[in-house]
Design a protein around this motif. Structure first.
Motif, mmCIF file in Angstrom:
data_model
loop_
_atom_site.group_PDB
_atom_site.id
_atom_site.type_symbol
_atom_site.label_atom_id
_atom_site.label_comp_id
_atom_site.label_asym_id
_atom_site.label_seq_id
_atom_site.Cartn_x
_atom_site.Cartn_y
_atom_site.Cartn_z
ATOM 1 N N SER A 173 0.820 -1.201 0.000
ATOM 2 C CA SER A 173 0.000 0.000 0.000
ATOM 3 C C SER A 173 0.863 1.264 0.000
ATOM 4 O O SER A 173 0.628 2.185 -0.794
ATOM 5 N N VAL A 177 1.373 3.981 -3.253
ATOM 6 C CA VAL A 177 1.086 5.420 -3.221
ATOM 7 C C VAL A 177 2.364 6.222 -3.436
ATOM 8 O O VAL A 177 2.345 7.290 -4.068
ATOM 9 N N SER A 234 -6.713 6.105 1.790
ATOM 10 C CA SER A 234 -6.648 5.546 0.435
ATOM 11 C C SER A 234 -8.010 5.331 -0.217
ATOM 12 O O SER A 234 -8.092 4.728 -1.281
ATOM 13 N N TYR A 249 -6.058 10.460 -0.798
ATOM 14 C CA TYR A 249 -4.844 10.637 -1.601
ATOM 15 C C TYR A 249 -5.164 11.445 -2.855
ATOM 16 O O TYR A 249 -4.399 12.325 -3.263
ATOM 17 N N ILE A 254 -2.645 12.758 -5.764
ATOM 18 C CA ILE A 254 -1.990 11.463 -5.957
ATOM 19 C C ILE A 254 -3.059 10.451 -6.381
ATOM 20 O O ILE A 254 -3.934 10.100 -5.593
ATOM 21 N N TYR A 256 -4.302 7.400 -6.603
ATOM 22 C CA TYR A 256 -4.099 6.047 -6.076
ATOM 23 C C TYR A 256 -5.140 5.761 -5.007
ATOM 24 O O TYR A 256 -5.434 6.618 -4.161
ATOM 25 N N THR A 257 -5.718 4.564 -5.074
ATOM 26 C CA THR A 257 -6.612 4.087 -4.016
ATOM 27 C C THR A 257 -6.175 2.672 -3.640
ATOM 28 O O THR A 257 -5.502 1.988 -4.426
#
Length: 332
Positions: A173, A177, A234, A249, A254, A256-257
């Motif tokens: 994770s 990220v 996230s 995020y 950013i 991303y999840t």
């Protein structure tokens, strides 16, 4: 008009009825319920995501009177789950033993640190989706994720702790990220602890700069007077309850999840009638007021799947995670 019953006619009627009676008896014989306390194992120390799931579900089942037998929460830490899985794998067919599960049941074996993966156990039900959260000390200079990643660029040795093994859930994770933010995923200095609780203890002790863990397990420790502070979560959208103020995020630029599904599995070759009992039990639990209140406090989202659906989902996750780990250079 009269109807005459001959001996042959009566026999013809009674035989199907006897067959139905036999069928009812067979169905009744297949019904199952626990005859003693259920060992409900969290494969980590207290305070982490598995532990939170085990203790929350056990409490709700008891408070709602859903089962006659007690669900005893037991912590078996070590190896990112591998120690517990090895013990459970040796108890084949035991219908009185369950354990909490999440992505490490796939990731740890893929990374080569456990000989047991999801295929060695019996899927019972997927219950919820949780998300990752990045935490720092309350007085940290980092105000958001971009501050943290900028510091990591300048000081690659800076450590980020997590409650899962190297190459497992928390590691993948934070690596994911970081990669989305423009860093080298394989260069993240990830420090593995034996659970989210231990990771947060080390954060507060100043032994790591930041921690990545499950949002649900961190929810109760965040607030105005807390010693820790969240930099981001996230989830694709902001969560509710005590996590509502934490930016995603994506809100910080950013893209991303990361979903952390959590569920329950049983011993290898658990009898089908026991699986059916637990499937039904957890499905009913999700409908209770106590569960819904706890779920909302922890920022969880219901994501129930039956045993068969959960098994198919786990197979698909293995394929997906194999590709991701290879991409990030984390697979052996």
């Amino acid at each position: 008009m009269t109807t005459k019953f001959t001996a042959r006619g009566i026999t013809a009627i009674l035989l199907p009825l006897a067959g139905l009676t036999g069928l009812a008896g067979a169905v009744q014989a297949e019904e199952w319920a626990p005859t003693r306390s259920i060992e409900f194992i969290a494969p980590a120390n207290p305070g982490g995501g598995w532990d939170t799931l085990v203790r929350t579900t056990s409490r709700v089942i008891q408070s709602e009177g859903l089962a006659d037998q007690n669900f005893a929460a037991i912590n078996v830490p070590g190896g990112g789950g591998a120690v517990a899985w090895a013990q459970i794998a040796n108890d084949s067919g035991n219908p009185h033993k369950l354990f909490a599960t999440s992505p490490p049941i796939i990731l740890v074996p893929l990374a080569g640190t456990s000989r047991y993966d999801h295929t060695h156990f019996t899927p019972i039900a997927r219950l919820i989706t949780d998300y990752s959260i990045v935490l720092v000390q309350a007085d940290s200079d980092y105000q958001d994720l971009n501050d943290l990643f900028e510091a990591m660029r300048e000081r690659p040795s800076m450590s980020v702790g997590g409650g899962s093994a190297p190459g497992s859930m928390d590691h993948i994770s934070i690596a994911g990220v970081a990669s989305a933010a423009g860093l080298e995923a394989s260069g993240v200095n990830y420090i593995a602890f034996s659970g989210g609780g231990e990771a947060m203890t080390n954060l507060m002790g100043g032994h790591v700069e930041a921690v990545i863990t499950g949002a649900g397990e961190a929810a109760g420790q965040l607030g105005p007077e807390s010693d820790i502070r969240a930099l981001g979560v996230s989830s694709p959208e902001r969560l509710g309850g005590p996590l509502a103020e934490i930016a995603t995020y994506q809100e910080q630029g950013i893209d991303y999840t990361f979903d952390i599904w959590r569920g329950v599995m049983g011993t290898p070759d658990m009898p089908a009638e026991a699986v059916a009992y637990y499937e039904d039990l957890f499905a009913r639990m999700l409908e209770t007021d106590d569960w819904q209140e706890a779920r909302d406090q922890l920022g969880w989202i219901d994501a129930y799947q039956s045993s068969e659906e959960f098994g198919d989902f786990l197979d698909a996750q293995k394929e997906e995670f194999s590709g991701v780990l290879t991409e990030l250079g984390l697979i052996r």
